[in-house]
Design a protein around this motif. Structure first.
Motif, PDB file in Angstrom:
ATOM      1  N   LEU A  67      11.408   1.021   3.395  1.00 22.17           N
ATOM      2  CA  LEU A  67      10.857   2.337   3.639  1.00 22.17           C
ATOM      3  C   LEU A  67       9.773   2.556   2.591  1.00 22.17           C
ATOM      4  CD1 LEU A  67      10.928   5.114   5.012  1.00 22.17           C
ATOM      5  CD2 LEU A  67      12.730   5.750   3.394  1.00 22.17           C
ATOM      6  N   LEU A  68       8.547   2.830   3.031  1.00 18.48           N
ATOM      7  CA  LEU A  68       7.417   2.985   2.114  1.00 18.48           C
ATOM      8  C   LEU A  68       6.937   4.429   2.095  1.00 18.48           C
ATOM      9  CD1 LEU A  68       5.289  -0.118   3.125  1.00 18.48           C
ATOM     10  CD2 LEU A  68       6.859   0.080   1.201  1.00 18.48           C
ATOM     11  N   PHE A  69       6.424   4.861   0.945  1.00 17.42           N
ATOM     12  CA  PHE A  69       5.803   6.176   0.811  1.00 17.42           C
ATOM     13  C   PHE A  69       4.321   5.941   0.564  1.00 17.42           C
ATOM     14  CE2 PHE A  69       5.450  10.557   0.148  1.00 17.42           C
ATOM     15  CZ  PHE A  69       4.673  10.795  -0.962  1.00 17.42           C
ATOM     16  N   PHE A 102       8.031  11.697  -6.632  1.00 12.02           N
ATOM     17  CA  PHE A 102       6.601  11.503  -6.800  1.00 12.02           C
ATOM     18  C   PHE A 102       5.909  12.759  -7.303  1.00 12.02           C
ATOM     19  CE2 PHE A 102       8.190   8.888  -3.350  1.00 12.02           C
ATOM     20  CZ  PHE A 102       7.950   7.636  -3.889  1.00 12.02           C
ATOM     21  N   SER A 103       5.003  12.578  -8.244  1.00 16.84           N
ATOM     22  CA  SER A 103       4.271  13.687  -8.831  1.00 16.84           C
ATOM     23  C   SER A 103       2.994  13.956  -8.045  1.00 16.84           C
ATOM     24  CB  SER A 103       3.925  13.337 -10.285  1.00 16.84           C
ATOM     25  OG  SER A 103       3.175  14.365 -10.857  1.00 16.84           O
ATOM     26  N   ALA A 104       2.698  15.218  -7.831  1.00 12.74           N
ATOM     27  CA  ALA A 104       1.461  15.624  -7.158  1.00 12.74           C
ATOM     28  C   ALA A 104       0.800  16.718  -7.981  1.00 12.74           C
ATOM     29  CB  ALA A 104       1.764  16.132  -5.752  1.00 12.74           C
ATOM     30  N   ALA A 105      -0.502  16.691  -8.053  1.00 11.14           N
ATOM     31  CA  ALA A 105      -1.256  17.714  -8.776  1.00 11.14           C
ATOM     32  C   ALA A 105      -2.257  18.358  -7.826  1.00 11.14           C
ATOM     33  CB  ALA A 105      -1.973  17.103  -9.969  1.00 11.14           C
ATOM     34  N   ILE A 106      -2.273  19.669  -7.819  1.00  9.11           N
ATOM     35  CA  ILE A 106      -3.240  20.430  -7.032  1.00  9.11           C
ATOM     36  C   ILE A 106      -4.165  21.095  -8.045  1.00  9.11           C
ATOM     37  CG2 ILE A 106      -3.560  22.279  -5.347  1.00  9.11           C
ATOM     38  CD1 ILE A 106      -0.565  21.713  -4.548  1.00  9.11           C
ATOM     39  N   ASP A 142       0.835  -1.200   0.000  1.00  5.19           N
ATOM     40  CA  ASP A 142       0.000   0.000   0.000  1.00  5.19           C
ATOM     41  C   ASP A 142       0.868   1.248   0.000  1.00  5.19           C
ATOM     42  OD1 ASP A 142      -2.339   1.460  -0.080  1.00  5.19           O
ATOM     43  OD2 ASP A 142      -2.486   1.591   2.088  1.00  5.19           O
ATOM     44  N   GLY A 143       1.900   1.244  -0.822  1.00  6.64           N
ATOM     45  CA  GLY A 143       2.795   2.391  -0.910  1.00  6.64           C
ATOM     46  C   GLY A 143       3.889   2.145  -1.919  1.00  6.64           C
ATOM     47  N   VAL A 144       4.871   3.014  -1.935  1.00  6.47           N
ATOM     48  CA  VAL A 144       5.980   2.927  -2.875  1.00  6.47           C
ATOM     49  C   VAL A 144       7.230   2.512  -2.119  1.00  6.47           C
ATOM     50  CG1 VAL A 144       7.424   4.236  -4.478  1.00  6.47           C
ATOM     51  CG2 VAL A 144       4.978   4.679  -4.361  1.00  6.47           C
TER      52      VAL A 144
END
Length: 133
Positions: free
Chosen positions: A57-59, A87-91, A6-8
């Motif tokens: 280590l998970l993100f 990691f890409s994030a969009a707002i 459930d993560g990277v």
């Protein structure tokens, strides 16, 4: 992204350990460490089993977490940032405070605060935001 965690997976550490289950002496390499061989699993050829111990280590950001990212791209409808350099994030426009107005200048543009003209979000800016999901 790794569904099982459930993560990277960001990092891992490889360490080989083995026990002497069958009582035989094991080969030792030049550093004095035991050499462990994998076992071929019956009925699952060409698969083999290797004993593994992992420190990971998970993100996996959760809603309401505060993250920090570097703005990479701006548009009238969104701000795109890179978090932790990977990691890409969009707002999206709905989540950008109304006090910020988009102005297109040259390549890209910038969001300028209406209450404080020095408060500007442009390419290369570091921003903090909460995870919505």
């Amino acid at each position: 992204y790794e569904d099982r965690f459930d993560g990277v997976l960001l990092s891992h550490e490889v360490e080989f350990e083995g026990d002497n289950e069958d009582g035989q002496d094991r080969k030792v390499d030049g550093d004095g460490k035991r050499v462990i061989k994998a076992k071929i699993l019956d009925g699952l050829v060409p698969y083999f089993g290797v004993p593994v111990t992992a420190n990971m280590l998970l993100f996996s950001p959760q809603p309401e977490m505060i993250l920090e990212g570097k703005v990479e791209m701006l548009g009238k409808e969104s701000i795109h940032a890179i978090v932790l350099g990977v990691f890409s994030a969009a707002i999206m426009a709905d989540d950008i405070p109304e006090m910020f107005k988009f102005k297109r200048r040259g390549h890209g543009g910038k969001f300028i605060s209406q209450s404080d003209k020095r408060h500007v979000i442009k390419k290369g800016s570091m921003i903090r935001f909460s995870v919505k999901r």
